[in-house]
Write a protein that holds these residues in place. Structure first.
Motif, PDB file in Angstrom:
ATOM      1  N   GLN A 138      90.356  65.242 124.987  1.00  0.00           N
ATOM      2  CA  GLN A 138      91.177  64.058 124.575  1.00  0.00           C
ATOM      3  C   GLN A 138      92.342  64.578 123.977  1.00  0.00           C
ATOM      4  OE1 GLN A 138      88.214  62.083 122.114  1.00  0.00           O
ATOM      5  NE2 GLN A 138      87.847  60.654 123.705  1.00  0.00           N
ATOM      6  N   GLU A 139      92.212  65.343 122.967  1.00  0.00           N
ATOM      7  CA  GLU A 139      93.618  65.877 122.344  1.00  0.00           C
ATOM      8  C   GLU A 139      94.776  66.467 123.217  1.00  0.00           C
ATOM      9  OE1 GLU A 139      91.562  66.158 117.833  1.00  0.00           O
ATOM     10  OE2 GLU A 139      92.491  67.996 118.930  1.00  0.00           O
ATOM     11  N   ARG A 140      94.101  67.290 124.227  1.00  0.00           N
ATOM     12  CA  ARG A 140      95.043  67.694 125.125  1.00  0.00           C
ATOM     13  C   ARG A 140      95.693  66.936 126.011  1.00  0.00           C
ATOM     14  NH1 ARG A 140      90.778  71.499 125.281  1.00  0.00           N
ATOM     15  NH2 ARG A 140      90.052  70.708 127.410  1.00  0.00           N
ATOM     16  N   GLN A 141      94.889  65.894 126.371  1.00  0.00           N
ATOM     17  CA  GLN A 141      95.266  65.090 127.215  1.00  0.00           C
ATOM     18  C   GLN A 141      96.202  64.050 127.024  1.00  0.00           C
ATOM     19  OE1 GLN A 141      91.644  63.184 128.931  1.00  0.00           O
ATOM     20  NE2 GLN A 141      91.570  64.548 130.761  1.00  0.00           N
ATOM     21  N   ALA A 142      96.266  63.685 125.639  1.00  0.00           N
ATOM     22  CA  ALA A 142      97.171  62.964 124.745  1.00  0.00           C
ATOM     23  C   ALA A 142      98.427  63.296 124.798  1.00  0.00           C
ATOM     24  CB  ALA A 142      96.645  62.695 123.452  1.00  0.00           C
ATOM     25  N   GLY A 183     106.087  54.864 121.386  1.00  0.00           N
ATOM     26  CA  GLY A 183     105.469  55.691 122.679  1.00  0.00           C
ATOM     27  C   GLY A 183     105.164  57.207 122.324  1.00  0.00           C
ATOM     28  N   GLU A 184     106.348  57.504 121.975  1.00  0.00           N
ATOM     29  CA  GLU A 184     106.457  59.142 121.633  1.00  0.00           C
ATOM     30  C   GLU A 184     105.872  59.548 120.287  1.00  0.00           C
ATOM     31  OE1 GLU A 184     107.072  62.019 123.423  1.00  0.00           O
ATOM     32  OE2 GLU A 184     106.970  60.260 125.254  1.00  0.00           O
ATOM     33  N   ALA A 185     105.970  58.457 119.285  1.00  0.00           N
ATOM     34  CA  ALA A 185     105.372  58.553 117.928  1.00  0.00           C
ATOM     35  C   ALA A 185     104.131  58.498 118.208  1.00  0.00           C
ATOM     36  CB  ALA A 185     106.143  57.416 117.115  1.00  0.00           C
ATOM     37  N   GLN A 186     103.526  57.715 118.803  1.00  0.00           N
ATOM     38  CA  GLN A 186     102.024  57.582 119.059  1.00  0.00           C
ATOM     39  C   GLN A 186     101.395  58.747 119.486  1.00  0.00           C
ATOM     40  OE1 GLN A 186     100.408  53.766 120.527  1.00  0.00           O
ATOM     41  NE2 GLN A 186      99.092  55.061 121.881  1.00  0.00           N
ATOM     42  N   ILE A 187     102.203  59.716 120.326  1.00  0.00           N
ATOM     43  CA  ILE A 187     101.533  60.824 121.205  1.00  0.00           C
ATOM     44  C   ILE A 187     101.745  61.974 120.066  1.00  0.00           C
ATOM     45  CG2 ILE A 187     102.292  62.639 122.672  1.00  0.00           C
ATOM     46  CD1 ILE A 187     102.987  60.310 124.765  1.00  0.00           C
ATOM     47  N   TRP A 188     102.923  62.164 119.328  1.00  0.00           N
ATOM     48  CA  TRP A 188     102.957  63.245 118.520  1.00  0.00           C
ATOM     49  C   TRP A 188     102.266  63.036 117.295  1.00  0.00           C
ATOM     50  CZ3 TRP A 188     104.211  67.610 120.989  1.00  0.00           C
ATOM     51  CH2 TRP A 188     104.958  67.426 122.150  1.00  0.00           C
ATOM     52  N   THR A 189     102.066  62.090 116.523  1.00  0.00           N
ATOM     53  CA  THR A 189     101.120  61.883 115.579  1.00  0.00           C
ATOM     54  C   THR A 189      99.797  62.280 115.666  1.00  0.00           C
ATOM     55  OG1 THR A 189     101.072  59.519 115.669  1.00  0.00           O
ATOM     56  CG2 THR A 189     103.039  60.431 114.464  1.00  0.00           C
ATOM     57  N   ARG A 190      99.208  62.136 117.046  1.00  0.00           N
ATOM     58  CA  ARG A 190      97.635  62.405 117.114  1.00  0.00           C
ATOM     59  C   ARG A 190      97.399  63.820 116.693  1.00  0.00           C
ATOM     60  NH1 ARG A 190      93.758  60.244 121.830  1.00  0.00           N
ATOM     61  NH2 ARG A 190      92.020  61.137 120.878  1.00  0.00           N
ATOM     62  N   PRO A 191      96.292  63.649 115.898  1.00  0.00           N
ATOM     63  CA  PRO A 191      95.808  65.161 115.216  1.00  0.00           C
ATOM     64  C   PRO A 191      95.165  66.069 116.508  1.00  0.00           C
ATOM     65  CG  PRO A 191      94.873  63.237 114.078  1.00  0.00           C
ATOM     66  CD  PRO A 191      95.459  62.737 115.349  1.00  0.00           C
ATOM     67  N   MET A 192      95.359  67.258 116.163  1.00  0.00           N
ATOM     68  CA  MET A 192      95.022  68.375 117.238  1.00  0.00           C
ATOM     69  C   MET A 192      94.001  69.267 116.600  1.00  0.00           C
ATOM     70  SD  MET A 192      96.514  67.600 120.044  1.00  0.00           S
ATOM     71  CE  MET A 192      96.577  69.049 121.058  1.00  0.00           C
ATOM     72  N   ALA A 193      93.341  68.844 115.468  1.00  0.00           N
ATOM     73  CA  ALA A 193      92.309  69.796 114.803  1.00  0.00           C
ATOM     74  C   ALA A 193      91.442  70.208 115.672  1.00  0.00           C
ATOM     75  CB  ALA A 193      91.986  69.247 113.443  1.00  0.00           C
ATOM     76  N   ALA A 194      90.528  69.383 116.411  1.00  0.00           N
ATOM     77  CA  ALA A 194      89.303  69.548 117.503  1.00  0.00           C
ATOM     78  C   ALA A 194      89.807  70.619 118.343  1.00  0.00           C
ATOM     79  CB  ALA A 194      88.820  68.205 117.789  1.00  0.00           C
ATOM     80  N   ASN A 195      91.004  70.386 118.966  1.00  0.00           N
ATOM     81  CA  ASN A 195      91.262  71.485 120.165  1.00  0.00           C
ATOM     82  C   ASN A 195      91.562  72.836 119.380  1.00  0.00           C
ATOM     83  OD1 ASN A 195      92.427  72.009 122.691  1.00  0.00           O
ATOM     84  ND2 ASN A 195      94.394  72.224 121.530  1.00  0.00           N
ATOM     85  N   ARG A 196      92.300  72.775 118.313  1.00  0.00           N
ATOM     86  CA  ARG A 196      92.369  74.122 117.637  1.00  0.00           C
ATOM     87  C   ARG A 196      91.053  74.800 117.260  1.00  0.00           C
ATOM     88  NH1 ARG A 196      96.457  71.366 114.960  1.00  0.00           N
ATOM     89  NH2 ARG A 196      95.418  71.430 113.111  1.00  0.00           N
ATOM     90  N   ALA A 197      90.095  74.185 116.576  1.00  0.00           N
ATOM     91  CA  ALA A 197      88.664  74.594 116.281  1.00  0.00           C
ATOM     92  C   ALA A 197      88.078  75.153 117.712  1.00  0.00           C
ATOM     93  CB  ALA A 197      87.883  73.602 115.567  1.00  0.00           C
ATOM     94  N   TRP A 198      88.145  74.298 118.853  1.00  0.00           N
ATOM     95  CA  TRP A 198      87.561  74.723 120.012  1.00  0.00           C
ATOM     96  C   TRP A 198      87.840  75.842 120.729  1.00  0.00           C
ATOM     97  CZ3 TRP A 198      83.148  73.209 122.222  1.00  0.00           C
ATOM     98  CH2 TRP A 198      82.862  73.632 123.739  1.00  0.00           C
ATOM     99  N   ARG A 199      89.094  75.796 120.556  1.00  0.00           N
ATOM    100  CA  ARG A 199      90.027  77.119 121.235  1.00  0.00           C
ATOM    101  C   ARG A 199      89.579  78.249 120.384  1.00  0.00           C
ATOM    102  NH1 ARG A 199      95.101  75.583 120.765  1.00  0.00           N
ATOM    103  NH2 ARG A 199      95.585  76.832 118.872  1.00  0.00           N
ATOM    104  N   ASN A 200      89.745  78.039 118.960  1.00  0.00           N
ATOM    105  CA  ASN A 200      89.230  79.291 118.282  1.00  0.00           C
ATOM    106  C   ASN A 200      87.721  79.608 118.373  1.00  0.00           C
ATOM    107  OD1 ASN A 200      89.734  80.978 115.863  1.00  0.00           O
ATOM    108  ND2 ASN A 200      88.080  79.871 114.794  1.00  0.00           N
ATOM    109  N   ALA A 201      86.980  78.647 118.318  1.00  0.00           N
ATOM    110  CA  ALA A 201      85.451  79.185 118.436  1.00  0.00           C
ATOM    111  C   ALA A 201      85.390  79.844 119.898  1.00  0.00           C
ATOM    112  CB  ALA A 201      84.650  77.919 118.250  1.00  0.00           C
TER     113      ALA A 201
END
Length: 224
Positions: A138-142, A183-201
């Motif tokens: 979801q975070e990548r697609q956002a 619209g861009e504010a909505q996109i760029w304020t979305r957190p990305m912690a799950a994507n970083r943790a998934w990539r790291n794991a």
């Protein structure tokens, strides 16, 4: 005017984003220095959840306020489109209705895609991995190209209607620019912690073999 509502939304956007971006943009949160993939994912989940609660609830509120505010401004001039076509009130109401429709689309786009980490962390390893995989996707697609192009298309269509049907090229340009900002504010304020943790794991623990009991003997199970 609707632009005052939008300006307020843009002023609120940093408040929605700040807790989500306050921590350094690291692949591994401090609490995620763990020895197993599941511990890394759980730490990422706990890091992501409060930020997504704020982002999701904040933007639901902002887009709802913009939708209701635009419709309220339109109705201040009386019943919708009761004035003669082409009159000042008719054009003004049309612009406000288009603004409300654009904000409503933004509201729906958030509401139908509930972040996977919004609920409390699960106790089951399989469910944890499933939610984190979905949350990372979801975070990548956002932030992918489709999200940005969709923002351009929606705001471009709104601006085109205002400029042609309601005969206000200046307001069309302003509508497009302000809509893009929201619209861009909505996109760029979305957190990305799950994507970083998934990539790291998955980077640190790409595969795992487990010997587990099975009937009278044992089985060799893989997880990746």
């Amino acid at each position: 005017m609707r632009w005052m509502l939008v300006a307020s939304a843009l002023l609120l956007a940093p408040a929605v984003a700040s807790p989500a971006q306050a921590a350094p943009d690291r692949d591994v949160p401090a609490e995620a220095a763990s020895e197993t993939a599941d511990e890394v994912l759980l730490a990422g989940y706990r890091h992501d959840r409060p930020r997504h609660i704020l982002w999701y609830g904040g933007w639901i509120g902002i887009q709802t306020a913009l939708t209701a505010g635009s419709m309220g401004l339109a109705l201040e001039r009386g019943p919708l489109f009761s004035s003669p076509a082409g009159s000042e009130d008719w054009n003004y109401q049309g612009q406000m209705v288009i603004g409300a429709a654009t904000s409503a689309l933004g509201l729906v786009s958030i509401a139908v895609s509930v972040p996977a980490t919004l609920r409390p962390p699960p106790g089951d390893s399989t469910e944890l991995r499933r939610r984190m995989a979905l949350g990372a996707k979801q975070e990548r697609q956002a932030r992918n190209w489709f999200a940005h192009v969709s923002t351009v298309v929606v705001n471009g269509a709104a601006a085109a209607l205002i400029g042609t049907v309601f005969h206000s090229p200046h307001d069309a340009v302003v509508t497009f620019l302000v809509g893009m900002a929201v619209g861009e504010a909505q996109i760029w304020t979305r957190p990305m912690a799950a994507n970083r943790a998934w990539r790291n794991a998955n980077g640190r623990f790409p595969a795992e073999l487990v010997v587990a009991p099975w009937g009278p003997g044992v089985q060799l199970a893989g997880r990746w």
